[in-house]
Design a protein around this motif. Structure first.
Motif: not given
Length: 330
Positions: A64-92
Motif C-alpha cells: 500500500a505504501q510503495a505500490l511495487p511493480d510486481i510481488v513475489l509471494l510465498d504461498a505458505v506462511m504462518p498466520g496470514m498465508d500468501g493466498f489471503e495476502v493476494a486476495r486482499r491486494l486484489k481487493a484494493r
C-alpha cells in the motif's frame, strides 16, 4: 539480520516526499530469511529496487505504501498465508493491478489452482532458482508496464473504464471515474470499493454479452438509471482470454428536468415523474426508478396534471415535449 529484513516501515522509502526510484520495484514476501537473502541479492544485481516483508500484514502495508511493480509471494506462511495476502491486494483499488507471482513448494493441482484463483499471474516452485525467477519477472513486468501506461492515459483523459475477469467474477482494474460511477449506480457505500466483488447485475451482463460476442453477435449495452441520469456500459473488447474491457458513459437529462421545473413550476420530484412519463414509463416503473411506491408516483402525477392544466398522462407528456422543444430552439 540484514537491514532490509526489518518489518518496520522505515526501510520502505516511504512516500512522504521521497521520489519513487526509477528502477522497477519488486516486493518479496517470505518468512524464511535465507530465501529473502538469495532473491534480494539476485534481483538487486539485476537492477531492481527490492523491498521485503516476512509476514502477511507487513506485505499489505508495504504494498500500500510503495505500490511495487510486481510481488513475489510465498504461498505458505504462518498466520496470514500468501493466498489471503493476494486476495486482499486484489481487493484494493490501488494495489489490484500489481501482478503477483507465487513461490510455492506445493505443486498439487489444487494449490496451483488456488494461486490463480487468488489473483496470481504465475508461480515458481521451491527451491527457488533465481535466474528462472528473474526471467519470469521480466515477462510479467513488461505486460504490467504496458497496462499501467494504458490505465494512466485513461485516467488522464477522465475515461470511465474497467476490466473484468469473467472466470473469477473480479474486477482486474478500474479507473477512478469508473469506481465513482459504480458506487453511485450500484449503491456501494464502502470505501475503497472492493474490487474482489463485482455487482451481480454487472457480472451477469458481462457474462451474457461476452457469450454473444463469442458467437459473432454484437453485444448489447447495459443501461442503469439514477434519477434523470443514466449510466450506459458497453462491452468494448477482450484484453485476454477471460478479461473484458468495459467502457462507461454517463448520460444526463438534468437540464430537461430543470427546464420542466422552471416552465411548469414543478417540484424536483414532480419534474422527475413527468420526465419518466414522457419516456413512456408506467407508475410502477417510475416508482422503481425513483425509489417510491406507485401510489406516491400517482399522487405526484395528480399534482403535475393540476399545474399543467391537463387530465391525462398522454396530454401531460405531449405538453412537456412541446415546451422542452420550444425552449431548445431559443
Amino acid at each position: 539480520m540484514r537491514p532490509w529484513l526489518s518489518d518496520t516501515p522505515a526501510d520502505l522509502g516511504e512516500r512522504d516526499g521521497i521520489e519513487r526510484p526509477a528502477a522497477d520495484v519488486v516486493l518479496i514476501v517470505d518468512d524464511v530469511p535465507d530465501n529473502l537473502s538469495v532473491l534480494h541479492d539476485a534481483l538487486d544485481e539485476s537492477g531492481y529496487t527490492v523491498l521485503v516483508a516476512t509476514h502477511g500484514e507487513a506485505a499489505l502495508q508495504r504494498a500500500a505504501q510503495a505500490l511495487p511493480d510486481i510481488v513475489l509471494l510465498d504461498a505458505v506462511m504462518p498466520g496470514m498465508d500468501g493466498f489471503e495476502v493476494a486476495r486482499r491486494l486484489k481487493a484494493r483499488p490501488d494495489t489490484a493491478h500489481i501482478p503477483i507471482v507465487f513461490m510455492t513448494g506445493l505443486t498439487e493441482t489444487e494449490h496451483v489452482v488456488a494461486a490463480f484463483q487468488a489473483g496470481g499471474v504465475d508461480y515458481v516452485t521451491k527451491p527457488i532458482r533465481p535466474r528462472e525467477v528473474i526471467a519470469r519477472i521480466a515477462v510479467h513486468m513488461q505486460g504490467a508496464r504496458q497496462a499501467r501506461q494504458a490505465r494512466n492515459a485513461l485516467d488522464a483523459f477522465g475515461h470511465a473504464t474497467m476490466a473484468i475477469h469473467i472466470g473469477s467474477g473480479r474486477a482486474v482494474w478500474q479507473t477512478p471515474l469508473a469506481r465513482k460511477l459504480l458506487q453511485a449506480y450500484f449503491g456501494i457505500e464502502a470505501a475503497p470499493f472492493d474490487l474482489s466483488q463485482v455487482p451481480a447485475q454487472l457480472l451477469n451482463w458481462v457474462q451474457a454479452e461476452s457469450a454473444q460476442a463469442g458467437q459473432g453477435l454484437a453485444p448489447k449495452p447495459l443501461a442503469l438509471v439514477n434519477g434523470a441520469r443514466q449510466l450506459v456500459l458497453n462491452l468494448q473488447e477482450r484484453t485476454s482470454d477471460e478479461d473484458w474491457l468495459i467502457v462507461m458513459r454517463e448520460v444526463s437529462d438534468t437540464a430537461v428536468v430543470e427546464a420542466m421545473m422552471a416552465s411548469f413550476k414543478l417540484t424536483l420530484r414532480e419534474a422527475e415523474v413527468l420526465y419518466w412519463v414522457v419516456k413512456g414509463k408506467t407508475n410502477r416503473d417510475i416508482g422503481d426508478i425513483l425509489g417510491s411506491s406507485p401510489a406516491t408516483v400517482k399522487k405526484h402525477l395528480e399534482h403535475v396534471y393540476e399545474k399543467l392544466g391537463v387530465e391525462t398522462r398522454t396530454a401531460a407528456a405531449n405538453l412537456a415535449m412541446r415546451r422542452v422543444a420550444s425552449l431548445a430552439q431559443r
